[in-house]
Write a protein that holds these residues in place. Structure first.
Motif, PDB file in Angstrom:
ATOM      1  N   UNK A  16       6.130  -9.152  -5.125  1.00  0.00           N
ATOM      2  CA  UNK A  16       7.119  -8.145  -4.735  1.00  0.00           C
ATOM      3  C   UNK A  16       6.511  -7.096  -3.805  1.00  0.00           C
ATOM      4  N   UNK A  17       5.260  -6.698  -4.075  1.00  0.00           N
ATOM      5  CA  UNK A  17       4.603  -5.716  -3.205  1.00  0.00           C
ATOM      6  C   UNK A  17       4.421  -6.281  -1.801  1.00  0.00           C
ATOM      7  N   UNK A  18       4.039  -7.537  -1.696  1.00  0.00           N
ATOM      8  CA  UNK A  18       3.883  -8.152  -0.373  1.00  0.00           C
ATOM      9  C   UNK A  18       5.224  -8.230   0.342  1.00  0.00           C
ATOM     10  N   UNK A  19       6.289  -8.563  -0.383  1.00  0.00           N
ATOM     11  CA  UNK A  19       7.615  -8.652   0.234  1.00  0.00           C
ATOM     12  C   UNK A  19       8.129  -7.288   0.669  1.00  0.00           C
ATOM     13  N   UNK A  20       7.895  -6.258  -0.139  1.00  0.00           N
ATOM     14  CA  UNK A  20       8.438  -4.931   0.173  1.00  0.00           C
ATOM     15  C   UNK A  20       7.622  -4.254   1.274  1.00  0.00           C
ATOM     16  N   UNK A  21       6.292  -4.242   1.151  1.00  0.00           N
ATOM     17  CA  UNK A  21       5.466  -3.499   2.096  1.00  0.00           C
ATOM     18  C   UNK A  21       4.939  -4.356   3.241  1.00  0.00           C
ATOM     19  N   UNK A  23       2.254  -7.675   4.506  1.00  0.00           N
ATOM     20  CA  UNK A  23       0.805  -7.846   4.388  1.00  0.00           C
ATOM     21  C   UNK A  23       0.002  -6.843   5.217  1.00  0.00           C
ATOM     22  N   UNK A  24       0.623  -6.218   6.252  1.00  0.00           N
ATOM     23  CA  UNK A  24      -0.119  -5.265   7.078  1.00  0.00           C
ATOM     24  C   UNK A  24      -0.278  -3.918   6.381  1.00  0.00           C
ATOM     25  N   UNK A  25       0.781  -3.459   5.703  1.00  0.00           N
ATOM     26  CA  UNK A  25       0.770  -2.131   5.090  1.00  0.00           C
ATOM     27  C   UNK A  25       0.255  -2.139   3.649  1.00  0.00           C
ATOM     28  N   UNK A  26       0.157  -3.294   3.032  1.00  0.00           N
ATOM     29  CA  UNK A  26      -0.221  -3.368   1.617  1.00  0.00           C
ATOM     30  C   UNK A  26      -1.597  -2.761   1.321  1.00  0.00           C
ATOM     31  N   UNK A  27      -2.656  -3.016   2.100  1.00  0.00           N
ATOM     32  CA  UNK A  27      -3.952  -2.371   1.792  1.00  0.00           C
ATOM     33  C   UNK A  27      -3.883  -0.844   1.838  1.00  0.00           C
ATOM     34  N   UNK A  28      -3.138  -0.284   2.787  1.00  0.00           N
ATOM     35  CA  UNK A  28      -2.989   1.171   2.882  1.00  0.00           C
ATOM     36  C   UNK A  28      -2.250   1.722   1.660  1.00  0.00           C
ATOM     37  N   UNK A  29      -1.224   1.021   1.195  1.00  0.00           N
ATOM     38  CA  UNK A  29      -0.460   1.459   0.008  1.00  0.00           C
ATOM     39  C   UNK A  29      -1.360   1.427  -1.226  1.00  0.00           C
ATOM     40  N   UNK A  30      -2.165   0.377  -1.350  1.00  0.00           N
ATOM     41  CA  UNK A  30      -3.066   0.277  -2.496  1.00  0.00           C
ATOM     42  C   UNK A  30      -4.076   1.415  -2.486  1.00  0.00           C
ATOM     43  N   UNK A  31      -4.611   1.761  -1.304  1.00  0.00           N
ATOM     44  CA  UNK A  31      -5.545   2.882  -1.199  1.00  0.00           C
ATOM     45  C   UNK A  31      -4.878   4.195  -1.587  1.00  0.00           C
TER      46      UNK A  31
END
Length: 136
Positions: A16-21, A23-31
């Motif tokens: 769900x995180x990959x679908x919503x954010x 793959x480009x923005x996911x590392x920044x969201x996790x940080x």
């Protein structure tokens, strides 16, 4: 913190995180999320230290986990010497065994030590116990 999340639930959250954010923005969201969690933990730790310093030296061993009622009661029962003495003299298994024997109609096992009660003479083997047919 997340002890009750299973493998399937974790995979679902990641998908769900990959679908919503994306793959480009996911590392920044996790940080960003881990940074917020670190700040919350630091704030919590500093608040605990402030409370301990304000309480004074009498409460230097104070733990916030002791405010949990279960932990508080468990700690008080472990430290109280009178309660430990009572717990040492009370054997729950023995008591339950005696109750079970009484319910099942068996004679309780004699306690170790001297027999202070004298037994009466046993009835002769040829005598039968009285039986009242109307009572049953």
């Amino acid at each position: 913190m997340f002890n009750d999340i299973g493998g399937l639930e974790l995979v679902t959250i990641v998908v769900l995180a990959i679908l919503v954010f994306g793959p480009e923005k996911l590392p920044k969201v996790i940080q960003d999320v881990t940074g917020v969690i670190r700040k919350i933990r630091a704030f919590s730790d500093s608040a605990k230290q402030d409370i301990r310093s304000e309480l004074g030296p009498e409460f230097k061993d104070f733990e916030f986990e002791d405010l949990n009622p279960k932990t508080f009661i468990r700690k008080q029962l472990a430290e109280n010497e009178d309660l430990q003495e009572i717990r040492g003299t009370f054997d729950l298994r023995k008591e339950l065994g005696e109750v079970t024997d009484a319910v099942n109609g068996r004679e309780p096992e004699p306690a170790p030590g001297p027999d202070l009660v004298k037994k009466s003479a046993e009835p002769a083997a040829d005598q039968r116990a009285r039986f009242d047919a109307d009572a049953t």
